[in-house]
Write an enzyme that holds these catalytic residues in place. Structure first.
Site, short mmCIF file in Angstrom:
data_model
loop_
_atom_site.label_atom_id
_atom_site.label_comp_id
_atom_site.label_asym_id
_atom_site.label_seq_id
_atom_site.Cartn_x
_atom_site.Cartn_y
_atom_site.Cartn_z
CB SER A 70 -0.91 0.03 1.22
OG SER A 70 -1.77 -1.08 1.24
N1 SAH Z 1 -1.44 -4.60 4.12
C1 SAH Z 1 -0.77 -4.91 2.90
C2 SAH Z 1 -1.61 -4.59 1.68
C3 SAH Z 1 -1.54 -5.73 0.70
S1 SAH Z 1 -2.68 -5.74 -0.63
C4 SAH Z 1 0.60 -4.23 2.83
O1 SAH Z 1 0.90 -3.39 3.68
O2 SAH Z 1 1.38 -4.56 1.96
C5 SAH Z 1 -4.06 -6.64 0.05
C6 SAH Z 1 -3.84 -8.09 0.45
O3 SAH Z 1 -5.11 -8.60 0.85
C7 SAH Z 1 -3.34 -9.02 -0.66
O4 SAH Z 1 -2.19 -9.66 -0.24
C8 SAH Z 1 -4.49 -10.02 -0.84
O5 SAH Z 1 -4.06 -11.33 -1.18
C9 SAH Z 1 -5.15 -9.98 0.54
N2 SAH Z 1 -6.55 -10.44 0.60
C10 SAH Z 1 -7.54 -10.27 -0.32
N3 SAH Z 1 -8.68 -10.86 0.11
C11 SAH Z 1 -8.40 -11.43 1.33
C12 SAH Z 1 -9.15 -12.22 2.27
N4 SAH Z 1 -10.43 -12.57 2.06
N5 SAH Z 1 -8.53 -12.62 3.41
C13 SAH Z 1 -7.22 -12.31 3.64
N6 SAH Z 1 -6.46 -11.58 2.79
C14 SAH Z 1 -7.03 -11.15 1.65
#
Ligand code: SAH
Length: 222
Positions: A70
């Protein structure tokens, strides 16, 4: 690509981080504890060495498995909305690169974080920095279900774009707790801050438009 070998964090990167904190201040982030946490987490460790400088620009970046780390502003903004207090028990949905997780962990809380993609979950496990944070508990699973056996949580943060507010997550939020969740379709989401009062009544506030990768049902990989 996250880095699995130790890397340097010297005056150059520390200086770039100070500049990033100033950018976030200029964009309106006011919570000093959030800014201090961002100043401490070496974001360049989360990216390939070739992108060391870009690590401190205020932008999102692709990581493995089609996912993103992010944008620092988004991380700071969501964290500020959570109104973190020391010793809070926090649930994060979407571990991804674990950058947001490390920022939260720097704030003296206990973090439970769920990732639905096995490849990403395993990858983060090899990341040297994450081992330093004994207050981060990682889980491979479907965030729509939350973690009933560890509930309730003081705060819940969702870092993927949710199609709706998952009822199980709302159930797992403590009375007096706060949930920060981007809700909307693939294209764009509205950031919602949901507060539950002592009697369990829920209030929703809209906090602006954001763009996240989608929150998907179920797990991927075994
Ligand atoms: N907090 C992260 C943002 C990553 S992007 C950072 O700081 O880098 C969002 C993430 O959410 C992705 O890795 C994706 O695989 C995950 N995601 C999507 N749907 C999800 C679900 N139902 N349960 C857990 N993770 C999920």
């Amino acid at each position: 690509m996250l880095h699995t070998l130790p890397r340097e964090d010297n005056y150059l990167q520390k200086g770039l981080r100070k500049q990033l904190v100033q950018i976030l201040r200029d964009k309106g982030i006011r919570d000093e504890a959030v800014l201090a946490a961002i100043e401490r987490v070496p974001r360049h460790f989360f990216l390939d060495p070739a992108f060391e400088r870009q690590a401190y620009e205020d932008r999102a970046f692709p990581i493995v498995a089609g996912q993103t780390i992010s944008q620092p502003y988004t991380v700071a903004y969501q964290t500020q909305l959570l109104d973190i207090k020391k010793y809070d028990k926090v649930l994060e949905i979407g571990t991804g690169s674990a950058y947001q997780a490390c920022v939260l962990a720097e704030m003296g809380i206990t973090l439970y974080t769920i990732e639905r993609q096995r490849a990403l979950y395993d990858h983060v496990g090899k990341f040297v920095l994450i081992k330093k944070y004994l207050n981060i508990k990682r889980f491979f699973g479907d965030g729509f279900l939350g973690l009933p056996s560890y509930a309730p949580f003081d705060k819940i943060i969702i870092t993927c774009g949710a199609p709706f507010v998952p009822p199980k997550l709302l159930e797992q939020l403590k009375p007096g707790g706060i949930m920060v969740i981007p809700v909307g379709d693939d294209g764009r989401q509205k950031m919602l801050r949901i507060t539950k009062d002592k009697d369990g009544n829920v209030k929703e506030e809209e906090m602006g438009d954001f763009l996240f990768v989608p929150m998907l049902q179920g797990k991927e990989g075994r």
